[in-house]
Design a protein around this motif. Structure first.
Motif, PDB file in Angstrom:
ATOM      1  N   HIS A  28       0.873  -1.171   0.000  1.00  0.00           N
ATOM      2  CA  HIS A  28       0.000   0.000   0.000  1.00  0.00           C
ATOM      3  C   HIS A  28       0.910   1.221   0.000  1.00  0.00           C
ATOM      4  N   TYR A  29       0.831   1.999  -1.065  1.00  0.00           N
ATOM      5  CA  TYR A  29       1.677   3.191  -1.186  1.00  0.00           C
ATOM      6  C   TYR A  29       0.923   4.400  -0.657  1.00  0.00           C
ATOM      7  N   THR A  30       1.569   5.129   0.237  1.00  0.00           N
ATOM      8  CA  THR A  30       0.908   6.252   0.898  1.00  0.00           C
ATOM      9  C   THR A  30       0.983   7.545   0.104  1.00  0.00           C
ATOM     10  N   GLY A  31       1.998   7.683  -0.731  1.00  0.00           N
ATOM     11  CA  GLY A  31       2.300   8.989  -1.294  1.00  0.00           C
ATOM     12  C   GLY A  31       3.174   9.737  -0.304  1.00  0.00           C
ATOM     13  N   ILE A  32       3.608  10.915  -0.694  1.00  0.00           N
ATOM     14  CA  ILE A  32       4.549  11.676   0.119  1.00  0.00           C
ATOM     15  C   ILE A  32       3.824  12.543   1.143  1.00  0.00           C
ATOM     16  N   GLY A  33       4.361  12.589   2.355  1.00  0.00           N
ATOM     17  CA  GLY A  33       3.889  13.512   3.372  1.00  0.00           C
ATOM     18  C   GLY A  33       2.964  12.904   4.407  1.00  0.00           C
ATOM     19  N   LYS A  34       2.821  13.653   5.502  1.00  0.00           N
ATOM     20  CA  LYS A  34       2.075  13.159   6.657  1.00  0.00           C
ATOM     21  C   LYS A  34       0.580  13.014   6.389  1.00  0.00           C
ATOM     22  N   VAL A  35      -0.018  13.933   5.669  1.00  0.00           N
ATOM     23  CA  VAL A  35      -1.463  13.842   5.422  1.00  0.00           C
ATOM     24  C   VAL A  35      -1.774  12.613   4.574  1.00  0.00           C
ATOM     25  N   ASN A  36      -1.030  12.431   3.485  1.00  0.00           N
ATOM     26  CA  ASN A  36      -1.248  11.254   2.636  1.00  0.00           C
ATOM     27  C   ASN A  36      -1.014   9.964   3.409  1.00  0.00           C
ATOM     28  N   ALA A  37       0.029   9.950   4.242  1.00  0.00           N
ATOM     29  CA  ALA A  37       0.343   8.751   5.014  1.00  0.00           C
ATOM     30  C   ALA A  37      -0.760   8.420   6.008  1.00  0.00           C
ATOM     31  N   ALA A  38      -1.277   9.440   6.691  1.00  0.00           N
ATOM     32  CA  ALA A  38      -2.342   9.216   7.667  1.00  0.00           C
ATOM     33  C   ALA A  38      -3.616   8.712   6.997  1.00  0.00           C
ATOM     34  N   LEU A  39      -3.987   9.337   5.884  1.00  0.00           N
ATOM     35  CA  LEU A  39      -5.192   8.906   5.173  1.00  0.00           C
ATOM     36  C   LEU A  39      -5.069   7.458   4.692  1.00  0.00           C
ATOM     37  N   THR A  40      -3.916   7.118   4.133  1.00  0.00           N
ATOM     38  CA  THR A  40      -3.719   5.756   3.637  1.00  0.00           C
ATOM     39  C   THR A  40      -3.711   4.753   4.776  1.00  0.00           C
ATOM     40  N   ALA A  41      -3.024   5.070   5.866  1.00  0.00           N
ATOM     41  CA  ALA A  41      -2.973   4.150   7.006  1.00  0.00           C
ATOM     42  C   ALA A  41      -4.373   3.881   7.549  1.00  0.00           C
ATOM     43  N   MET A  42      -5.157   4.912   7.703  1.00  0.00           N
ATOM     44  CA  MET A  42      -6.525   4.744   8.212  1.00  0.00           C
ATOM     45  C   MET A  42      -7.357   3.899   7.257  1.00  0.00           C
ATOM     46  N   ASP A  43      -7.257   4.184   5.974  1.00  0.00           N
ATOM     47  CA  ASP A  43      -7.998   3.427   4.968  1.00  0.00           C
ATOM     48  C   ASP A  43      -7.587   1.952   4.968  1.00  0.00           C
ATOM     49  N   VAL A  44      -6.295   1.695   5.034  1.00  0.00           N
ATOM     50  CA  VAL A  44      -5.788   0.313   5.009  1.00  0.00           C
ATOM     51  C   VAL A  44      -6.248  -0.456   6.250  1.00  0.00           C
ATOM     52  N   ILE A  45      -6.183   0.186   7.408  1.00  0.00           N
ATOM     53  CA  ILE A  45      -6.625  -0.489   8.637  1.00  0.00           C
ATOM     54  C   ILE A  45      -8.104  -0.834   8.557  1.00  0.00           C
TER      55      ILE A  45
END
Length: 192
Positions: free
Chosen positions: A29-46
């Protein structure tokens, strides 16, 4: 060792995997760059995978560790949260129950451990917070994991010295980095 069904693998960019994980049929799962993208992806993946563990693999710069070192992150801080004029410490989000330093449970005792400073900038100098390495996504993923009760393990391959030549060194060291990260991913996860 973790069962593959309980794990979600997060990396920032396909550059960091160099396609090696996909060649082994490992879902990334690739988050993209930066904290906002990472947080959104992590939440979605979980939410979608119901994983028990997020493994965050990626690259980082460091003024302490050597290029090509593999480091297990022992804790994350966020270097660009600065509300010091209101009396808060650098890295501390005001009125937030999740601390400015998020500690992780070590998995690999044989690897060096370090504090990783996360921020929405490509760090090329001295951080305001004491840290051993720098990235752009880790703290955000750790914060989501803490909030959702998901374990996080993070390994960072040092590609550069977080200095004036960091952008060139990062690109030049992606292939050996992805090889080493894949090797250690396989030490953590059982595929049957």
């Amino acid at each position: 060792m973790f069962n593959i069904k309980d794990v979600a693998l997060l990396m920032a960019l396909p550059n960091e995997s160099q396609g090696l994980f996909e060649k082994e049929n490992i879902s990334v799962h690739y988050t993209g760059i930066g904290k906002v993208n990472a947080a959104l992806t992590a939440m979605d993946v979980i939410h979608k995978t119901r994983c028990k563990v997020i493994i965050n693999l990626g690259t980082a710069g460091s003024g302490k560790f050597n290029t090509h070192d593999l480091i297990e992150v022992s804790s994350f801080v966020q270097r660009d949260m600065d509300i010091t004029p209101l009396g808060f410490k650098i890295g501390e989000t005001p009125f937030d129950p999740i601390p400015g330093v998020i500690d992780l449970i070590p998995y690999f005792p044989e690897l060096p451990h370090g504090v990783c400073s996360t921020g929405d900038n490509f760090e090329t100098g001295t951080s305001k917070l004491p840290a051993d390495l720098v990235d752009m996504e880790g703290y955000a993923i750790a914060k989501v994991c803490r909030k959702m009760g998901v374990q996080m393990i993070s390994l960072k391959y040092i590609t550069d010295g977080a200095n004036h030549n960091a952008h060139n060194d990062w690109a030049a060291n992606l292939i050996p980095g992805s090889q080493r990260l894949l090797e250690y991913f396989k030490k953590m996860v059982a595929f049957s």
